[in-house]
Write a protein that holds these residues in place. Structure first.
Motif, mmCIF file in Angstrom:
data_model
loop_
_atom_site.group_PDB
_atom_site.id
_atom_site.type_symbol
_atom_site.label_atom_id
_atom_site.label_comp_id
_atom_site.label_asym_id
_atom_site.label_seq_id
_atom_site.Cartn_x
_atom_site.Cartn_y
_atom_site.Cartn_z
ATOM 1 N N LEU A 4 0.844 -1.180 0.000
ATOM 2 C CA LEU A 4 0.000 0.000 0.000
ATOM 3 C C LEU A 4 0.884 1.237 0.000
ATOM 4 O O LEU A 4 1.836 1.320 0.768
ATOM 5 C CB LEU A 4 -0.911 0.024 1.229
ATOM 6 C CG LEU A 4 -1.799 -1.195 1.465
ATOM 7 C CD1 LEU A 4 -2.571 -1.028 2.774
ATOM 8 C CD2 LEU A 4 -2.763 -1.384 0.307
ATOM 9 N N VAL A 5 0.555 2.200 -0.852
ATOM 10 C CA VAL A 5 1.328 3.429 -0.957
ATOM 11 C C VAL A 5 0.390 4.616 -0.869
ATOM 12 O O VAL A 5 -0.499 4.784 -1.709
ATOM 13 C CB VAL A 5 2.128 3.485 -2.268
ATOM 14 C CG1 VAL A 5 2.920 4.791 -2.335
ATOM 15 C CG2 VAL A 5 3.073 2.301 -2.375
ATOM 16 N N GLU A 6 0.598 5.459 0.153
ATOM 17 C CA GLU A 6 -0.200 6.660 0.325
ATOM 18 C C GLU A 6 0.454 7.838 -0.388
ATOM 19 O O GLU A 6 1.678 7.907 -0.491
ATOM 20 C CB GLU A 6 -0.361 7.017 1.809
ATOM 21 C CG GLU A 6 -1.008 5.932 2.656
ATOM 22 C CD GLU A 6 0.006 5.084 3.381
ATOM 23 O OE1 GLU A 6 -0.331 4.533 4.445
ATOM 24 O OE2 GLU A 6 1.153 4.958 2.884
ATOM 25 N N ARG A 19 -6.679 15.791 -0.757
ATOM 26 C CA ARG A 19 -7.187 14.463 -1.053
ATOM 27 C C ARG A 19 -6.043 13.469 -1.016
ATOM 28 O O ARG A 19 -5.096 13.562 -1.800
ATOM 29 C CB ARG A 19 -7.883 14.392 -2.412
ATOM 30 C CG ARG A 19 -8.600 13.045 -2.614
ATOM 31 C CD ARG A 19 -9.421 12.977 -3.875
ATOM 32 N NE ARG A 19 -8.609 12.735 -5.060
ATOM 33 C CZ ARG A 19 -9.064 12.189 -6.185
ATOM 34 N NH1 ARG A 19 -10.353 11.840 -6.260
ATOM 35 N NH2 ARG A 19 -8.272 12.026 -7.211
ATOM 36 N N LEU A 20 -6.139 12.528 -0.102
ATOM 37 C CA LEU A 20 -5.152 11.481 0.015
ATOM 38 C C LEU A 20 -5.562 10.286 -0.830
ATOM 39 O O LEU A 20 -6.748 10.011 -0.987
ATOM 40 C CB LEU A 20 -4.993 11.039 1.470
ATOM 41 C CG LEU A 20 -4.703 12.136 2.498
ATOM 42 C CD1 LEU A 20 -4.494 11.506 3.875
ATOM 43 C CD2 LEU A 20 -3.501 12.963 2.088
ATOM 44 N N ALA A 21 -4.586 9.585 -1.366
ATOM 45 C CA ALA A 21 -4.840 8.392 -2.151
ATOM 46 C C ALA A 21 -4.025 7.231 -1.610
ATOM 47 O O ALA A 21 -2.903 7.416 -1.132
ATOM 48 C CB ALA A 21 -4.496 8.628 -3.620
ATOM 49 N N CYS A 22 -4.593 6.060 -1.674
ATOM 50 C CA CYS A 22 -3.918 4.840 -1.267
ATOM 51 C C CYS A 22 -4.021 3.845 -2.411
ATOM 52 O O CYS A 22 -5.110 3.346 -2.701
ATOM 53 C CB CYS A 22 -4.543 4.267 0.004
ATOM 54 S SG CYS A 22 -3.807 2.724 0.571
ATOM 55 N N ALA A 23 -2.906 3.581 -3.058
ATOM 56 C CA ALA A 23 -2.858 2.636 -4.168
ATOM 57 C C ALA A 23 -2.358 1.289 -3.672
ATOM 58 O O ALA A 23 -1.411 1.223 -2.892
ATOM 59 C CB ALA A 23 -1.955 3.161 -5.273
ATOM 60 N N GLU A 88 -5.591 20.607 14.276
ATOM 61 C CA GLU A 88 -5.592 19.341 14.997
ATOM 62 C C GLU A 88 -5.668 18.126 14.081
ATOM 63 O O GLU A 88 -5.544 16.991 14.550
ATOM 64 C CB GLU A 88 -6.730 19.285 16.026
ATOM 65 C CG GLU A 88 -8.081 19.661 15.464
ATOM 66 C CD GLU A 88 -8.440 21.111 15.746
ATOM 67 O OE1 GLU A 88 -9.594 21.368 16.161
ATOM 68 O OE2 GLU A 88 -7.571 21.989 15.555
ATOM 69 N N ASP A 89 -5.854 18.342 12.781
ATOM 70 C CA ASP A 89 -5.800 17.252 11.818
ATOM 71 C C ASP A 89 -4.368 16.905 11.425
ATOM 72 O O ASP A 89 -4.148 15.928 10.710
ATOM 73 C CB ASP A 89 -6.587 17.603 10.554
ATOM 74 C CG ASP A 89 -8.072 17.753 10.810
ATOM 75 O OD1 ASP A 89 -8.631 16.943 11.578
ATOM 76 O OD2 ASP A 89 -8.678 18.679 10.231
ATOM 77 N N THR A 90 -3.415 17.703 11.852
ATOM 78 C CA THR A 90 -2.014 17.469 11.531
ATOM 79 C C THR A 90 -1.562 16.119 12.064
ATOM 80 O O THR A 90 -1.690 15.839 13.253
ATOM 81 C CB THR A 90 -1.138 18.577 12.106
ATOM 82 O OG1 THR A 90 -1.463 19.824 11.475
ATOM 83 C CG2 THR A 90 0.340 18.281 11.872
ATOM 84 N N ALA A 91 -1.039 15.284 11.176
ATOM 85 C CA ALA A 91 -0.609 13.938 11.549
ATOM 86 C C ALA A 91 -0.049 13.237 10.325
ATOM 87 O O ALA A 91 -0.159 13.729 9.204
ATOM 88 C CB ALA A 91 -1.785 13.131 12.111
ATOM 89 N N VAL A 92 0.539 12.076 10.558
ATOM 90 C CA VAL A 92 0.865 11.170 9.472
ATOM 91 C C VAL A 92 -0.351 10.283 9.255
ATOM 92 O O VAL A 92 -0.858 9.681 10.202
ATOM 93 C CB VAL A 92 2.107 10.312 9.784
ATOM 94 C CG1 VAL A 92 2.357 9.314 8.664
ATOM 95 C CG2 VAL A 92 3.323 11.204 9.969
ATOM 96 N N TYR A 93 -0.812 10.207 8.027
ATOM 97 C CA TYR A 93 -2.000 9.434 7.702
ATOM 98 C C TYR A 93 -1.612 8.122 7.042
ATOM 99 O O TYR A 93 -0.811 8.104 6.108
ATOM 100 C CB TYR A 93 -2.920 10.235 6.777
ATOM 101 C CG TYR A 93 -3.689 11.309 7.506
ATOM 102 C CD1 TYR A 93 -5.064 11.180 7.723
ATOM 103 C CD2 TYR A 93 -3.048 12.429 8.000
ATOM 104 C CE1 TYR A 93 -5.770 12.153 8.406
ATOM 105 C CE2 TYR A 93 -3.747 13.404 8.695
ATOM 106 C CZ TYR A 93 -5.104 13.266 8.892
ATOM 107 O OH TYR A 93 -5.809 14.237 9.579
ATOM 108 N N GLY A 118 0.278 0.909 4.881
ATOM 109 C CA GLY A 118 1.189 1.707 4.098
ATOM 110 C C GLY A 118 2.190 2.411 4.986
ATOM 111 O O GLY A 118 2.157 2.296 6.213
ATOM 112 N N GLN A 119 3.087 3.179 4.370
ATOM 113 C CA GLN A 119 4.136 3.872 5.111
ATOM 114 C C GLN A 119 3.704 5.243 5.619
ATOM 115 O O GLN A 119 4.395 5.842 6.438
ATOM 116 C CB GLN A 119 5.387 4.006 4.248
ATOM 117 C CG GLN A 119 6.060 2.675 3.943
ATOM 118 C CD GLN A 119 6.503 1.969 5.200
ATOM 119 O OE1 GLN A 119 7.229 2.525 6.018
ATOM 120 N NE2 GLN A 119 6.050 0.724 5.359
ATOM 121 N N GLY A 120 2.599 5.742 5.140
ATOM 122 C CA GLY A 120 2.059 6.991 5.632
ATOM 123 C C GLY A 120 2.423 8.200 4.782
ATOM 124 O O GLY A 120 3.412 8.200 4.066
#
Length: 127
Positions: A4-6, A19-23, A88-93, A118-120
């Motif tokens: 998985l790659v974010e 918009r984040l994507a996870c392939a 407060e949404d700041t983070a590694v996803y 995934g690695q985030g």
């Protein structure tokens, strides 16, 4: 093997969108539950959103109404649309899927429900 790659993270001001994507490779998303989690510095990993095989979605109260999880079966990609971002949404996803080795006895908000990660990607929201 599942990989998985974010992507899609970055720096954005409060009120903005990303918009984040996870392939995925080695696993078809439509056959497994998929979730998004996040982890801020010094904090525990926390649940953000999940989508089931039947495309039923569920969100953490902190992001409900602002974030949307979706899946593109043709591209085998899961997305997390993030609107009205707050500091407060700041983070590694991280994105994750639940396969045959995942626990089915815990809530889908529990990381143990997922067995591939995934690695985030870093999301930073400035004020």
């Amino acid at each position: 093997q599942v990989q998985l790659v974010e992507s899609g993270g970055g720096l954005v001001q409060a009120g903005g969108s990303l918009r984040l994507a996870c392939a995925a490779s080695g696993r078809t998303f439509s056959s497994y539950r998929t979730g998004w989690f996040r982890q801020a510095p010094g904090k525990e990993r926390e649940f953000v959103a999940t989508i089931s095989r039947g495309a039923i979605t569920y969100y953490a109260d902190s992001v409900k109404g602002r974030f949307t999880i979706s899946r593109d079966n043709a591209k085998n990609t899961v997305y997390l649309q993030m609107d009205s971002l707050k500091p407060e949404d700041t983070a590694v996803y991280y994105c994750a899927t639940g396969g045959s080795t995942a626990s089915l006895t815990v809530s889908y908000t529990n990381p143990k429900r997922y067995d591939s990660w995934g690695q985030g990607t870093q999301v930073t929201v400035s004020s």
